[in-house]
Design an enzyme around this catalytic site. Structure first.
Site, short mmCIF file in Angstrom:
data_model
loop_
_atom_site.label_atom_id
_atom_site.label_comp_id
_atom_site.label_asym_id
_atom_site.label_seq_id
_atom_site.Cartn_x
_atom_site.Cartn_y
_atom_site.Cartn_z
N CYS A 31 27.81 54.45 42.97
CA CYS A 31 27.39 53.27 42.22
C CYS A 31 25.95 52.95 42.64
O CYS A 31 25.70 52.64 43.80
CB CYS A 31 28.33 52.12 42.59
SG CYS A 31 27.92 50.61 41.75
N SER A 79 29.58 45.17 29.43
CA SER A 79 30.20 44.04 30.11
C SER A 79 30.52 42.98 29.07
O SER A 79 29.68 42.16 28.73
CB SER A 79 29.23 43.48 31.16
OG SER A 79 29.04 44.45 32.16
N LEU A 80 31.74 43.02 28.57
CA LEU A 80 32.11 42.16 27.45
C LEU A 80 32.58 40.78 27.93
O LEU A 80 31.99 39.77 27.62
CB LEU A 80 33.18 42.85 26.61
CG LEU A 80 33.50 42.21 25.27
CD1 LEU A 80 32.31 42.27 24.33
CD2 LEU A 80 34.72 42.88 24.63
N HIS A 81 33.69 40.75 28.64
CA HIS A 81 34.21 39.57 29.34
C HIS A 81 34.72 38.43 28.47
O HIS A 81 35.36 37.51 28.97
CB HIS A 81 33.18 39.01 30.33
CG HIS A 81 32.62 40.03 31.27
ND1 HIS A 81 33.40 40.96 31.92
CD2 HIS A 81 31.35 40.29 31.66
CE1 HIS A 81 32.63 41.73 32.67
NE2 HIS A 81 31.39 41.36 32.53
N CYS A 95 28.69 36.07 38.27
CA CYS A 95 28.08 37.16 39.04
C CYS A 95 27.09 36.59 40.05
O CYS A 95 26.21 35.81 39.67
CB CYS A 95 27.37 38.13 38.10
SG CYS A 95 26.40 39.38 38.95
N GLY A 108 21.43 44.63 39.10
CA GLY A 108 20.42 44.66 38.05
C GLY A 108 20.93 45.08 36.69
O GLY A 108 22.05 45.56 36.53
N GLU A 109 20.09 44.88 35.69
CA GLU A 109 20.39 45.23 34.31
C GLU A 109 19.61 46.52 33.98
O GLU A 109 18.40 46.47 33.78
CB GLU A 109 19.99 44.06 33.39
CG GLU A 109 20.05 44.36 31.91
CD GLU A 109 21.33 45.05 31.45
OE1 GLU A 109 22.42 44.49 31.62
OE2 GLU A 109 21.22 46.17 30.92
N CYS A 157 30.13 43.29 55.99
CA CYS A 157 28.74 43.14 55.57
C CYS A 157 28.06 41.93 56.19
O CYS A 157 26.86 41.94 56.38
CB CYS A 157 28.66 42.97 54.06
SG CYS A 157 28.73 44.51 53.21
N SER A 164 26.02 50.80 32.68
CA SER A 164 26.69 49.54 32.32
C SER A 164 25.64 48.50 31.95
O SER A 164 24.68 48.28 32.69
CB SER A 164 27.51 49.05 33.52
OG SER A 164 28.01 47.75 33.27
N1 SAH Z 1 23.99 44.33 34.86
C1 SAH Z 1 24.87 45.30 34.36
C2 SAH Z 1 25.32 46.31 35.39
C3 SAH Z 1 25.73 45.83 36.74
S1 SAH Z 1 27.13 44.78 36.81
C4 SAH Z 1 26.04 44.66 33.68
O1 SAH Z 1 26.16 43.44 33.74
O2 SAH Z 1 26.81 45.38 33.07
C5 SAH Z 1 28.54 45.84 36.95
C6 SAH Z 1 29.86 45.14 36.54
O3 SAH Z 1 30.31 44.24 37.57
C7 SAH Z 1 29.67 44.30 35.29
O4 SAH Z 1 30.71 44.53 34.37
C8 SAH Z 1 29.74 42.90 35.83
O5 SAH Z 1 30.11 42.00 34.83
C9 SAH Z 1 30.73 43.04 36.95
N2 SAH Z 1 30.73 41.91 37.91
C10 SAH Z 1 29.69 41.14 38.28
N3 SAH Z 1 30.09 40.18 39.17
C11 SAH Z 1 31.39 40.37 39.35
C12 SAH Z 1 32.38 39.71 40.16
N4 SAH Z 1 32.04 38.69 40.94
N5 SAH Z 1 33.65 40.17 40.13
C13 SAH Z 1 33.96 41.23 39.35
N6 SAH Z 1 33.08 41.91 38.58
C14 SAH Z 1 31.81 41.47 38.57
FE1 SF4 Z 2 25.16 40.28 37.12
FE2 SF4 Z 2 24.96 42.30 35.33
FE3 SF4 Z 2 24.91 39.71 34.55
FE4 SF4 Z 2 22.82 40.73 35.91
S1 SF4 Z 2 23.54 41.33 33.86
S2 SF4 Z 2 23.78 38.72 36.24
S3 SF4 Z 2 23.86 42.14 37.29
S4 SF4 Z 2 26.63 40.82 35.52
#
Ligand code: SAH
Ligand code: SF4
Length: 400
Positions: free
Chosen positions: A128, A244-246, A142, A190-191, A364, A222
């Site tokens: 990852c 990342s739909l959610h 997040c 990051g994105e 950590c 992602s």
């Molecule tokens: N920024 C990108 C890629 C990194 S995030 C994105 O948002 O897709 C990777 C995945 O972890 C995403 O699906 C994000 O929604 C999820 N994620 C972020 N915070 C989280 C948390 N606290 N618990 C579970 N998944 C989380």
């Molecule tokens: Fe977190 Fe991905 Fe949203 Fe950025 S885009 S805040 S890394 S879930």
């Protein structure tokens, strides 16, 4: 009235010495250009020399030009004058009881990222990687979203995360049998689509057959849904797509993933349907974080089925990973199972995975304070469950 400035009188700024270019971050064509421009290699030989050096760096994993035994000594010295192939510093390394490995890598002072290797996901094991330090988007669940963007990572810094994992796993040369690192997911900090140029270069380097040779179909990117970049992602990288739909409606997704206000669900779904190369063998993964009482009802599962109808897809249900200060809670296990059952009945693979490497994530908190800000967010960001689910049926795909 106009004023003319005589800039010739302005004292030239004292040029800080430029750091040497790290060749690890150049694709082969870029390396040909860099070798020629530097004057180290004459034009006619640049292509051959670039492939030779590329193989040393990405097939053998060397970190010093002196190790390139079939390159003339004088050329090696000149290469070292202009370029570097050194790795960034590993500040911390942890290994979990379950075999998960985690590295805290210092790219530059104050620029630190975490990279995590998880065994037994994908074909053999997955890494990852992060694409940015911090994030400009503020997804409300997040923790990375609460940290300002420090900066984009360069292609060299993204590739370095793979190289460091390979150093640690003993995966050089890259064509070793029974490789432990078979998949890459851009699910760290990051994105990735806000740093697409560097991400695309890194993918070209990692997948190059003269080097690390991880197939593009084993590389997943992602995104939170940067719709205008989806086509370019597919065209440039041919990577597997994870979204990342959610949420299944704009009102809720606006809250969870505020980027939705800019690119609402109808635009996002249209962008996904048009993603280059989408097929039953190359399905999109929808990530869906399970938030108690927010998005986890059976009605929402049914709405999800409706929303993604007709798209070759799998759904990855991610148990929410809580962090201090968050108001969200992870859904109850029964709710997650009921949600998954509705998706399964509709024909969607929807794995739920228990997070791995919990013991080292817990440890950590002992990391150094100057890296705390980055580490704390990265820890929550690197969702082990998410990663495992994305790669769940990699074998089927490889066979398809
Ligand atoms: N920024 C990108 C890629 C990194 S995030 C994105 O948002 O897709 C990777 C995945 O972890 C995403 O699906 C994000 O929604 C999820 N994620 C972020 N915070 C989280 C948390 N606290 N618990 C579970 N998944 C989380
Ligand atoms: Fe977190 Fe991905 Fe949203 Fe950025 S885009 S805040 S890394 S879930």
């Amino acid at each position: 009235m106009s004023v003319t400035l005589d800039l010739s009188r302005v004292a030239p700024a004292v040029d800080a010495p430029k750091p040497p270019i790290n060749l690890s971050g150049l694709t082969r064509p870029q390396m040909v250009a860099a070798l020629t421009e530097s004057g180290v290699v004459e034009h006619g030989k640049a292509k051959m020399r670039a492939t030779q050096i590329f193989r040393w760096v990405h097939h053998r994993g060397v970190t010093d030009f002196a190790q390139m035994s079939d390159v003339a000594k004088e050329t090696r010295a000149r290469l070292a004058d202009h370029f570097t192939i050194a790795r960034p510093e590993v500040v911390e390394r942890q290994v979990s009881k379950d075999g998960t490995r985690k590295w805290l890598i210092r790219m530059a002072p104050g620029v630190e990222v975490e990279t995590v290797y998880i065994p037994s996901v994908g074909r053999a094991g997955a890494l990852c990687v992060s694409s940015q330090v911090g994030c400009t988007l503020n997804c409300s669940f997040c923790h990375t979203g609460t940290q300002a963007l420090v900066r984009n990572l360069t292609a060299a810094e993204i590739v370095a995360q793979v190289q460091i994992a390979k150093d640690d796993l003993g995966e050089w040369p890259s064509d070793k049998e029974d490789r432990l690192l078979s998949n890459i997911v851009f699910m760290g900090m990051g994105e990735p689509l806000y740093n697409l140029g560097q991400v695309a270069d890194a993918i070209e380097i990692i997948s190059d057959n003269e080097g690390i040779t991880i197939s593009r179909r084993r590389i997943t990117v992602s995104t939170s849904g940067v719709v205008p970049q989806l086509q370019a992602l597919g065209d440039k990288t041919q990577a597997m797509l994870a979204i990342s739909l959610h949420a299944t409606n704009d009102a809720l997704r606006d809250v969870l993933v505020p980027l939705n206000k800019k690119y609402p669900l109808d635009q996002l779904m249209a962008g996904i349907r048009a993603y280059p190369g989408l097929s039953n063998a190359r399905r999109v993964t929808f990530e869906y974080v399970m938030l108690k009482g927010v998005n986890d009802s059976p009605d929402e599962a049914r709405a999800l089925v409706k929303l993604i109808k007709g798209i070759p897809a799998k759904v990855n249900l991610i148990p929410f990973n809580p962090w201090p200060g968050t108001d969200y809670q992870c859904s109850d296990w029964a709710a997650i199972e009921a949600f998954a059952a509705i998706l399964n009945r509709a024909g969607y693979s929807s794995p739920i995975r228990t997070p791995r490497g919990r013991d080292i994530l817990a440890a950590c908190g002992q990391l150094k304070s100057e890296s705390e800000k980055v580490r704390a967010s990265a820890m929550r960001k690197l969702s082990m469950a998410a990663m495992a689910g994305v790669l769940d049926d990699d074998e089927d795909e490889a066979a398809a």
